[in-house]
Design an enzyme around this catalytic site. Sequence first.
Site, PDB file in Angstrom:
ATOM      1  NE  ARG A   4     -21.540  15.569  78.717  1.00  0.00           N
ATOM      2  CZ  ARG A   4     -21.984  16.610  79.406  1.00  0.00           C
ATOM      3  NH1 ARG A   4     -22.553  16.436  80.575  1.00  0.00           N
ATOM      4  NH2 ARG A   4     -21.844  17.827  78.944  1.00  0.00           N
ATOM      5  NE  ARG A  53     -24.188  26.755  83.682  1.00  0.00           N
ATOM      6  CZ  ARG A  53     -24.693  25.661  83.101  1.00  0.00           C
ATOM      7  NH1 ARG A  53     -25.982  25.510  82.983  1.00  0.00           N
ATOM      8  NH2 ARG A  53     -23.887  24.721  82.662  1.00  0.00           N
ATOM      9  NE  ARG A 106     -23.190  19.631  76.082  1.00  0.00           N
ATOM     10  CZ  ARG A 106     -23.504  20.151  77.258  1.00  0.00           C
ATOM     11  NH1 ARG A 106     -24.384  19.532  78.030  1.00  0.00           N
ATOM     12  NH2 ARG A 106     -22.941  21.254  77.681  1.00  0.00           N
ATOM     13  CE  LYS A 133     -25.600  21.101  85.974  1.00  0.00           C
ATOM     14  NZ  LYS A 133     -24.194  20.824  85.634  1.00  0.00           N
ATOM     15  NE  ARG A 145     -19.319  23.129  79.316  1.00  0.00           N
ATOM     16  CZ  ARG A 145     -19.366  21.837  78.959  1.00  0.00           C
ATOM     17  NH1 ARG A 145     -18.516  21.362  78.053  1.00  0.00           N
ATOM     18  NH2 ARG A 145     -20.246  21.033  79.478  1.00  0.00           N
TER      19      ARG A 145
HETATM   20  P1  AMP Z   1     -25.287  22.677  80.122  1.00  0.00           P
HETATM   21  O1  AMP Z   1     -26.019  21.872  79.105  1.00  0.00           O
HETATM   22  O2  AMP Z   1     -26.069  22.893  81.387  1.00  0.00           O
HETATM   23  O3  AMP Z   1     -23.892  22.156  80.389  1.00  0.00           O
HETATM   24  O4  AMP Z   1     -25.082  24.130  79.484  1.00  0.00           O
HETATM   25  C1  AMP Z   1     -24.359  24.306  78.289  1.00  0.00           C
HETATM   26  C2  AMP Z   1     -24.084  25.783  78.077  1.00  0.00           C
HETATM   27  O5  AMP Z   1     -25.340  26.487  77.974  1.00  0.00           O
HETATM   28  C3  AMP Z   1     -23.356  26.479  79.214  1.00  0.00           C
HETATM   29  O6  AMP Z   1     -21.932  26.311  79.108  1.00  0.00           O
HETATM   30  C4  AMP Z   1     -23.794  27.928  79.001  1.00  0.00           C
HETATM   31  O7  AMP Z   1     -23.095  28.500  77.894  1.00  0.00           O
HETATM   32  C5  AMP Z   1     -25.245  27.772  78.577  1.00  0.00           C
HETATM   33  N1  AMP Z   1     -26.178  27.810  79.735  1.00  0.00           N
HETATM   34  C6  AMP Z   1     -26.935  26.779  80.211  1.00  0.00           C
HETATM   35  N2  AMP Z   1     -27.660  27.158  81.267  1.00  0.00           N
HETATM   36  C7  AMP Z   1     -27.351  28.476  81.487  1.00  0.00           C
HETATM   37  C8  AMP Z   1     -27.749  29.429  82.450  1.00  0.00           C
HETATM   38  N3  AMP Z   1     -28.599  29.118  83.449  1.00  0.00           N
HETATM   39  N4  AMP Z   1     -27.232  30.664  82.352  1.00  0.00           N
HETATM   40  C9  AMP Z   1     -26.364  30.999  81.376  1.00  0.00           C
HETATM   41  N5  AMP Z   1     -25.927  30.143  80.449  1.00  0.00           N
HETATM   42  C10 AMP Z   1     -26.413  28.876  80.490  1.00  0.00           C
END
Ligand code: AMP
Length: 219
Positions: free
Chosen positions: A132, A95, A165, A20, A176
């Site tokens: 990554r 999400r 990360r 994404k 996740r």
């Molecule tokens: P990402 O960078 O999109 O992989 O998000 C990393 C982490 O941020 C996720 O595992 C969640 O803990 C949190 N997070 C990101 N976007 C959301 C969302 N829309 N709703 C809830 N938690 C989020």
Amino acid sequence: MTKCPPTIALILIGAPGSGKGTQAKLLQERLGFIHISTGDLLREHIKCDSSLGRQAKIYMDKGHLVPDSLVLGMLFERIAKPDCASGYILDGFPRTIAQAEALETFLRDKTVLIVVNLHLKDEQLIERLLHRVSCERCGTPYHLLYAPPRVQGVCDRCQGALKPRSDDNEVTVRERLCVYRAQTAPLVAFYEAHESIHTIDCSADPSAVMAQILALIPT
Ligand code: AMP
């Protein structure tokens, strides 16, 4: 009087590791739309040690979703900024079905939604996440085996330092993916019922995936 064209919101749904962020960055460069990653916004809050960041970190470290009471206001404030008027790309939001409903209520038909589901098999997702790294300065992503930087640990674009990360470790990655299956994957059926949704196999080269997404954007 000339009418303003509607705002386009491109929603990228997909499991962690589906690409994404990579697609959002490529599409931002190509379309000039603003890339909004709720994960990045939350990580910024953590970096600044804000109260929101401190609360969010507890959930993120475990691979759990951050509560809507923290995420929704932060996201809607960003979408309302003037630079989003022509279009924006949502990476990591919504999400959950509750978030998708909150977004619909917030936008109230003023925006054309284009929803893309980036699909990849679990083994490939895990393999991507565990290799990554991304640039601390400009966010450019790398895969240590298939798309490594020219110099180990250094960003090709801006010479920033490359780091994995903190939530890309095997335990958190598996959690996740479970959270994705339970809470985010039902969005595919939700959008099939409410809007149209386009599923794209994202095992291909990023530029080939981008071409398929670009073909969905009205000109
Ligand atoms: P990402 O960078 O999109 O992989 O998000 C990393 C982490 O941020 C996720 O595992 C969640 O803990 C949190 N997070 C990101 N976007 C959301 C969302 N829309 N709703 C809830 N938690 C989020």
